[in-house]
Design an enzyme around this catalytic site. Sequence first.
Site, short mmCIF file in Angstrom:
data_model
loop_
_atom_site.label_atom_id
_atom_site.label_comp_id
_atom_site.label_asym_id
_atom_site.label_seq_id
_atom_site.Cartn_x
_atom_site.Cartn_y
_atom_site.Cartn_z
N ARG A 192 0.83 -1.22 0.00
CA ARG A 192 0.00 0.00 0.00
C ARG A 192 0.86 1.27 0.00
NH1 ARG A 192 -3.60 2.50 4.35
NH2 ARG A 192 -5.21 3.55 3.13
N HIS A 200 0.51 4.47 -2.49
CA HIS A 200 0.27 5.83 -2.01
C HIS A 200 1.44 6.77 -2.34
CE1 HIS A 200 -3.25 5.07 0.98
NE2 HIS A 200 -3.37 4.38 -0.12
N ASN A 252 -3.73 8.58 4.64
CA ASN A 252 -2.54 8.01 5.28
C ASN A 252 -2.54 8.11 6.81
OD1 ASN A 252 -1.36 7.36 2.81
ND2 ASN A 252 -0.45 9.40 2.59
N HIS A 292 -6.36 -5.88 -2.68
CA HIS A 292 -7.21 -6.07 -1.49
C HIS A 292 -7.52 -7.55 -1.27
CE1 HIS A 292 -8.79 -1.63 -1.31
NE2 HIS A 292 -7.47 -1.72 -1.24
C1 HEM Z 1 -8.88 1.43 -6.19
C2 HEM Z 1 -8.85 2.33 -5.25
C3 HEM Z 1 -8.46 2.01 -3.84
C4 HEM Z 1 -9.12 2.43 -2.73
C5 HEM Z 1 -10.35 3.30 -2.69
C6 HEM Z 1 -8.42 1.87 -1.59
C7 HEM Z 1 -8.76 2.10 -0.27
C8 HEM Z 1 -8.21 1.43 0.81
C9 HEM Z 1 -8.63 1.62 2.18
C10 HEM Z 1 -9.67 2.62 2.64
C11 HEM Z 1 -7.90 0.77 2.94
C12 HEM Z 1 -7.98 0.59 4.47
C13 HEM Z 1 -7.22 1.68 5.15
C14 HEM Z 1 -7.46 1.72 6.65
O1 HEM Z 1 -8.09 0.87 7.22
O2 HEM Z 1 -6.97 2.65 7.27
C15 HEM Z 1 -7.03 0.03 2.06
C16 HEM Z 1 -6.18 -0.96 2.45
C17 HEM Z 1 -5.28 -1.56 1.60
N1 HEM Z 1 -5.04 -1.21 0.29
FE1 HEM Z 1 -6.22 -0.08 -0.89
N2 HEM Z 1 -7.37 1.13 -2.02
C18 HEM Z 1 -7.34 1.19 -3.39
C19 HEM Z 1 -6.40 0.61 -4.23
C20 HEM Z 1 -5.30 -0.07 -3.77
C21 HEM Z 1 -4.16 -0.41 -4.59
C22 HEM Z 1 -3.98 -0.01 -6.04
C23 HEM Z 1 -3.30 -1.09 -3.79
C24 HEM Z 1 -1.96 -1.65 -4.11
C25 HEM Z 1 -1.54 -1.92 -5.31
C26 HEM Z 1 -3.92 -1.19 -2.47
C27 HEM Z 1 -3.41 -1.89 -1.42
C28 HEM Z 1 -4.02 -1.98 -0.19
C29 HEM Z 1 -3.63 -2.93 0.84
C30 HEM Z 1 -2.59 -4.02 0.68
C31 HEM Z 1 -4.40 -2.65 1.97
C32 HEM Z 1 -4.34 -3.34 3.35
C33 HEM Z 1 -3.32 -2.66 4.21
C34 HEM Z 1 -3.17 -3.24 5.60
O3 HEM Z 1 -3.54 -4.36 5.87
O4 HEM Z 1 -2.63 -2.51 6.43
N3 HEM Z 1 -5.11 -0.53 -2.50
N4 HEM Z 1 -7.22 0.49 0.76
#
Ligand code: HEM
Length: 328
Positions: free
Chosen positions: A65, A69, A97, A196
């Site tokens: 992530r 970002h 973030n 995800h």
């Molecule tokens: C398509 C639009 C996307 C949205 C709206 C989005 C939104 C989010 C949100 C809201 C979270 C949770 C954050 C939290 O709980 O504080 C999350 C977690 C995550 N996102 Fe996304 N995301 C997107 C695309 C991506 C992309 C492109 C990647 C990587 C290539 C990614 C990788 C991750 C990962 C691995 C997590 C889990 C992190 C953890 O376990 O700490 N996301 N995302």
Amino acid sequence: MFLYSFSCLTVLLILLIVFSQESKAQLSPGYYSTTCPNVAGIIKFVLVEAMQSAPQARIGPALLRLHFHDCFVRGCDGSLLLDDSPSIQSEKDAISNAQSARGFKVVDNMKAAVERSCPGVVSCADILAIAAEAAVSMGGGPSWNVQLGRRDRRIANATKANMRIPRGSDSLPVIISKFAVFGLTITDVVALSGAHTFGRGRCLIIRDRLYNFRGTGKPDPTLSLVRLKALRQTCSVNGAFANLDPITPNRFDNQYYTGLQNNKGLFSSDQQLFSRNMASSVALVNRFSNNQTAFFLNFVKSMIKMGNIMPLTGNMGEIRQNCRRVNQ
Ligand code: HEM
């Protein structure tokens, strides 16, 4: 005659400069092959150590992530890693973030380990790109040759971080437009959302989906009743987290898409990929759910594309000594 040769020479010189800048702008997998040949091995070693010392910390998903970002503000330039200072307003405080982006300490450890072997050579931006690949492949996903040669930016941009990083509550058209800013297509949106497949999200973010979706006083109708019940239970504790992929939450595979087909996406941004009025993304979700190889191939293609967003190369930027602050 003299004037003619002089202007020809000038044009040639300009072309040469432009050409050399452009060729410098190319990233390549072998960028550190002579200056830091074991950089990927060093980073993986630190990652394995971190995974073993705190298995519950989901450091792999956190690092993947961070790379996303970082790239989505002004390109993959390590700007996300800069701390607040009198001249820097850190991107770490941006909405997507703050209290959410994690893994900075592990990135520090990676940088320190790389600096011990090859001082002043490897950028923080490249460390994030290598760590993202390592996180995916160690999680059970595909592996690929990471394009390298990025340099680190000397400024951060918290305002752009707020504008450009997609949010879980964004509508699909907004998400598509945020990706399009960087030349990424709907296929990239669906393939990269497959990240995800592992990791978790804070329950706080989905409260409205569970109880009061868009002020209706009811849960989000696109959320399956089974998942709704399970999420209400998981999220009944203050400060709780929920799995992004309810089927195989810790594994990088294609089950995230199967979850979407069954209305089990955690965020509305996930579930909208399978909404009836978006035929193109529905077709992609179906394809990736049916065929993990197709998902992996597209994910790798899109990760490389994302990693290529506006890198600083040549004489631009710097190789930061400490990822948290610019060099003196
Ligand atoms: C398509 C639009 C996307 C949205 C709206 C989005 C939104 C989010 C949100 C809201 C979270 C949770 C954050 C939290 O709980 O504080 C999350 C977690 C995550 N996102 Fe996304 N995301 C997107 C695309 C991506 C992309 C492109 C990647 C990587 C290539 C990614 C990788 C991750 C990962 C691995 C997590 C889990 C992190 C953890 O376990 O700490 N996301 N995302």
